[in-house]
Design a protein around this motif. Structure first.
Motif, PDB file in Angstrom:
ATOM      1  N   LEU A   1      -5.084 -30.302 -21.296  1.00 51.07           N
ATOM      2  CA  LEU A   1      -4.081 -31.319 -21.020  1.00 51.07           C
ATOM      3  C   LEU A   1      -4.784 -32.624 -20.662  1.00 51.07           C
ATOM      4  CD1 LEU A   1      -1.425 -29.426 -18.906  1.00 51.07           C
ATOM      5  CD2 LEU A   1      -1.172 -30.313 -21.202  1.00 51.07           C
ATOM      6  N   GLU A   2      -4.303 -33.698 -21.246  1.00 51.51           N
ATOM      7  CA  GLU A   2      -4.838 -35.023 -20.963  1.00 51.51           C
ATOM      8  C   GLU A   2      -3.746 -35.824 -20.276  1.00 51.51           C
ATOM      9  OE1 GLU A   2      -5.294 -38.084 -24.214  1.00 51.51           O
ATOM     10  OE2 GLU A   2      -7.385 -37.496 -23.880  1.00 51.51           O
ATOM     11  N   THR A   3      -4.095 -36.465 -19.189  1.00 46.49           N
ATOM     12  CA  THR A   3      -3.117 -37.254 -18.460  1.00 46.49           C
ATOM     13  C   THR A   3      -3.098 -38.669 -19.016  1.00 46.49           C
ATOM     14  OG1 THR A   3      -3.601 -35.939 -16.506  1.00 46.49           O
ATOM     15  CG2 THR A   3      -2.383 -37.973 -16.172  1.00 46.49           C
ATOM     16  N   THR A   4      -1.931 -39.096 -19.429  1.00 48.20           N
ATOM     17  CA  THR A   4      -1.747 -40.448 -19.950  1.00 48.20           C
ATOM     18  C   THR A   4      -0.646 -41.126 -19.139  1.00 48.20           C
ATOM     19  OG1 THR A   4      -0.096 -39.701 -21.551  1.00 48.20           O
ATOM     20  CG2 THR A   4      -2.390 -39.701 -22.283  1.00 48.20           C
ATOM     21  N   PRO A   5      -0.511 -42.438 -19.277  1.00 44.33           N
ATOM     22  CA  PRO A   5       0.582 -43.114 -18.549  1.00 44.33           C
ATOM     23  C   PRO A   5       1.971 -42.579 -18.924  1.00 44.33           C
ATOM     24  CG  PRO A   5      -0.977 -44.724 -19.395  1.00 44.33           C
ATOM     25  CD  PRO A   5      -1.386 -43.402 -19.936  1.00 44.33           C
ATOM     26  N   ALA A   6       2.098 -42.061 -20.145  1.00 43.13           N
ATOM     27  CA  ALA A   6       3.392 -41.521 -20.573  1.00 43.13           C
ATOM     28  C   ALA A   6       3.605 -40.106 -20.060  1.00 43.13           C
ATOM     29  CB  ALA A   6       3.479 -41.540 -22.092  1.00 43.13           C
ATOM     30  N   GLY A   7       2.584 -39.506 -19.478  1.00 43.50           N
ATOM     31  CA  GLY A   7       2.683 -38.135 -18.985  1.00 43.50           C
ATOM     32  C   GLY A   7       1.614 -37.255 -19.611  1.00 43.50           C
TER      33      GLY A   7
ATOM     34  N   ARG B   1      -0.248 -34.638 -21.984  1.00 42.03           N
ATOM     35  CA  ARG B   1      -0.094 -34.201 -23.375  1.00 42.03           C
ATOM     36  C   ARG B   1      -1.280 -33.330 -23.750  1.00 42.03           C
ATOM     37  NH1 ARG B   1      -2.689 -37.321 -27.613  1.00 42.03           N
ATOM     38  NH2 ARG B   1      -4.146 -38.746 -26.639  1.00 42.03           N
ATOM     39  N   LEU B   2      -1.084 -32.500 -24.757  1.00 39.98           N
ATOM     40  CA  LEU B   2      -2.138 -31.610 -25.225  1.00 39.98           C
ATOM     41  C   LEU B   2      -3.136 -32.375 -26.085  1.00 39.98           C
ATOM     42  CD1 LEU B   2      -0.146 -28.425 -26.212  1.00 39.98           C
ATOM     43  CD2 LEU B   2      -1.741 -28.663 -24.333  1.00 39.98           C
ATOM     44  N   VAL B   3      -4.414 -32.088 -25.889  1.00 39.23           N
ATOM     45  CA  VAL B   3      -5.452 -32.685 -26.712  1.00 39.23           C
ATOM     46  C   VAL B   3      -5.530 -31.895 -28.011  1.00 39.23           C
ATOM     47  CG1 VAL B   3      -7.934 -33.153 -26.857  1.00 39.23           C
ATOM     48  CG2 VAL B   3      -6.730 -33.467 -24.695  1.00 39.23           C
ATOM     49  N   ASN B   4      -5.663 -32.611 -29.122  1.00 42.26           N
ATOM     50  CA  ASN B   4      -5.737 -31.955 -30.429  1.00 42.26           C
ATOM     51  C   ASN B   4      -7.118 -31.319 -30.598  1.00 42.26           C
ATOM     52  OD1 ASN B   4      -5.460 -31.127 -33.026  1.00 42.26           O
ATOM     53  ND2 ASN B   4      -5.218 -33.165 -33.909  1.00 42.26           N
ATOM     54  N   LEU B   5      -7.172 -29.984 -30.575  1.00 44.60           N
ATOM     55  CA  LEU B   5      -8.441 -29.286 -30.729  1.00 44.60           C
ATOM     56  C   LEU B   5      -8.836 -29.120 -32.192  1.00 44.60           C
ATOM     57  CD1 LEU B   5      -8.027 -26.521 -28.018  1.00 44.60           C
ATOM     58  CD2 LEU B   5      -9.413 -28.588 -27.900  1.00 44.60           C
ATOM     59  N   CYS B   6      -7.980 -29.514 -33.105  1.00 44.71           N
ATOM     60  CA  CYS B   6      -8.304 -29.375 -34.532  1.00 44.71           C
ATOM     61  C   CYS B   6      -9.325 -30.400 -34.996  1.00 44.71           C
ATOM     62  CB  CYS B   6      -7.043 -29.505 -35.374  1.00 44.71           C
ATOM     63  SG  CYS B   6      -5.945 -28.099 -35.199  1.00 44.71           S
ATOM     64  N   LYS B   7      -9.663 -31.351 -34.158  1.00 50.88           N
ATOM     65  CA  LYS B   7     -10.623 -32.369 -34.549  1.00 50.88           C
ATOM     66  C   LYS B   7     -12.063 -31.899 -34.372  1.00 50.88           C
ATOM     67  CE  LYS B   7      -7.553 -36.201 -33.547  1.00 50.88           C
ATOM     68  NZ  LYS B   7      -7.335 -37.421 -32.772  1.00 50.88           N
ATOM     69  N   ASN B   8     -12.251 -30.702 -33.807  1.00 56.23           N
ATOM     70  CA  ASN B   8     -13.604 -30.170 -33.631  1.00 56.23           C
ATOM     71  C   ASN B   8     -14.200 -29.789 -34.971  1.00 56.23           C
ATOM     72  OD1 ASN B   8     -13.207 -30.457 -30.901  1.00 56.23           O
ATOM     73  ND2 ASN B   8     -12.685 -28.321 -30.568  1.00 56.23           N
ATOM     74  N   LYS B   9     -15.534 -29.693 -35.000  1.00 55.02           N
ATOM     75  CA  LYS B   9     -16.245 -29.350 -36.225  1.00 55.02           C
ATOM     76  C   LYS B   9     -15.915 -27.917 -36.652  1.00 55.02           C
ATOM     77  CE  LYS B   9     -20.963 -29.090 -38.009  1.00 55.02           C
ATOM     78  NZ  LYS B   9     -20.978 -27.686 -38.366  1.00 55.02           N
ATOM     79  N   VAL B  10     -15.653 -27.736 -37.938  1.00 49.48           N
ATOM     80  CA  VAL B  10     -15.405 -26.404 -38.488  1.00 49.48           C
ATOM     81  C   VAL B  10     -16.757 -25.745 -38.685  1.00 49.48           C
ATOM     82  CG1 VAL B  10     -14.506 -25.198 -40.519  1.00 49.48           C
ATOM     83  CG2 VAL B  10     -13.289 -27.149 -39.588  1.00 49.48           C
ATOM     84  N   PRO B  11     -16.981 -24.501 -38.440  1.00 56.22           N
ATOM     85  CA  PRO B  11     -16.031 -23.447 -38.191  1.00 56.22           C
ATOM     86  C   PRO B  11     -15.647 -23.327 -36.729  1.00 56.22           C
ATOM     87  CG  PRO B  11     -18.184 -22.488 -38.446  1.00 56.22           C
ATOM     88  CD  PRO B  11     -18.334 -23.962 -38.644  1.00 56.22           C
ATOM     89  N   ASN B  12     -14.372 -23.187 -36.478  1.00 63.82           N
ATOM     90  CA  ASN B  12     -13.854 -22.844 -35.158  1.00 63.82           C
ATOM     91  C   ASN B  12     -12.484 -22.205 -35.339  1.00 63.82           C
ATOM     92  OD1 ASN B  12     -11.620 -24.781 -34.827  1.00 63.82           O
ATOM     93  ND2 ASN B  12     -13.222 -26.330 -34.824  1.00 63.82           N
ATOM     94  N   PHE B  13     -12.035 -21.579 -34.298  1.00 63.67           N
ATOM     95  CA  PHE B  13     -10.750 -20.889 -34.331  1.00 63.67           C
ATOM     96  C   PHE B  13      -9.822 -21.455 -33.267  1.00 63.67           C
ATOM     97  CE2 PHE B  13     -13.430 -18.068 -36.654  1.00 63.67           C
ATOM     98  CZ  PHE B  13     -12.590 -17.458 -37.569  1.00 63.67           C
ATOM     99  N   ASP B  14      -9.899 -22.772 -33.040  1.00 58.68           N
ATOM    100  CA  ASP B  14      -9.120 -23.400 -31.988  1.00 58.68           C
ATOM    101  C   ASP B  14      -7.693 -23.722 -32.411  1.00 58.68           C
ATOM    102  OD1 ASP B  14     -11.317 -23.225 -30.375  1.00 58.68           O
ATOM    103  OD2 ASP B  14     -12.052 -25.212 -30.886  1.00 58.68           O
TER     104      ASP B  14
ATOM    105  N   ALA C   1     -10.023 -18.568 -29.551  1.00 59.92           N
ATOM    106  CA  ALA C   1      -9.525 -19.926 -29.353  1.00 59.92           C
ATOM    107  C   ALA C   1      -9.794 -20.414 -27.938  1.00 59.92           C
ATOM    108  CB  ALA C   1      -8.036 -19.997 -29.652  1.00 59.92           C
ATOM    109  N   LYS C   2     -10.103 -21.697 -27.840  1.00 59.45           N
ATOM    110  CA  LYS C   2     -10.279 -22.317 -26.529  1.00 59.45           C
ATOM    111  C   LYS C   2      -8.914 -22.490 -25.864  1.00 59.45           C
ATOM    112  CE  LYS C   2     -14.269 -25.085 -27.809  1.00 59.45           C
ATOM    113  NZ  LYS C   2     -14.709 -26.452 -28.074  1.00 59.45           N
ATOM    114  N   GLU C   3      -8.947 -22.583 -24.574  1.00 60.82           N
ATOM    115  CA  GLU C   3      -7.708 -22.840 -23.833  1.00 60.82           C
ATOM    116  C   GLU C   3      -7.239 -24.262 -24.122  1.00 60.82           C
ATOM    117  OE1 GLU C   3      -5.979 -20.669 -22.008  1.00 60.82           O
ATOM    118  OE2 GLU C   3      -7.442 -19.166 -22.634  1.00 60.82           O
ATOM    119  N   PRO C   4      -5.934 -24.494 -24.178  1.00 57.13           N
ATOM    120  CA  PRO C   4      -5.432 -25.855 -24.411  1.00 57.13           C
ATOM    121  C   PRO C   4      -5.839 -26.793 -23.285  1.00 57.13           C
ATOM    122  CG  PRO C   4      -3.663 -24.240 -24.533  1.00 57.13           C
ATOM    123  CD  PRO C   4      -4.876 -23.524 -24.103  1.00 57.13           C
TER     124      PRO C   4
END
Length: 136
Positions: A58-64, A66-79, A53-56
């Motif tokens: 973090l994306e900086t947003t005005p609200a603070g 947050r973690l980027v959703n790694l599940c949107k990557n192309k399958v096959p992956n183990f993220d 798995a890739k390391e999580p």
């Protein structure tokens, strides 16, 4: 109600009764095999996530942050868990199982954790043999 009428009519026919008896006898065996397959797929998915798995991110947003959703990557992956289970299921049904090995091995070979490429290839080959050949 109509389905019950069909079953009642089928039970009066001797060949249908034999078929219905066979289905009720094989049902628990199929449920047990399905549970075994899902347990093995879960084991290989979690082990693959631990190794690959890739390391999580973090994306900086005005609200603070947050973690980027790694599940949107192309399958096959183990993220993430769903992608890992789907990638392991791809090995089980033998759809592009060599692509799972190739993509993940190239990804893992650049890691600084010291996981050797041969270990990962053997992990996937054992998974393929166990899932694709052993349980079928």
């Amino acid at each position: 109600v109509a389905a019950a009428r069909v079953l009642r009519a089928a039970l009066h026919h001797s060949e249908c009764r034999f078929y219905m008896h066979a289905v009720t006898q094989i049902g628990p065996v199929m449920a047990h095999l399905g549970a075994l397959v899902m347990t093995v797929i879960f084991f290989f998915a979690t082990a693959g996530m631990d190794m690959l798995a890739k390391e999580p991110v973090l994306e900086t947003t005005p609200a603070g942050p947050r973690l980027v959703n790694l599940c949107k990557n192309k399958v096959p992956n183990f993220d993430c868990a769903s992608s890992a289970m789907l990638s392991t299921f791809m090995m089980f049904i033998e759809v592009e199982w060599n692509e799972v090995i190739h993509i993940e091995t190239l990804k893992a070979s650049g890691k600084a954790e010291g996981i050797r490429e041969e270990l990962i290839i053997s992990f996937f080959l054992i998974g393929y043999v166990l899932l694709g050949i052993g349980l079928c």
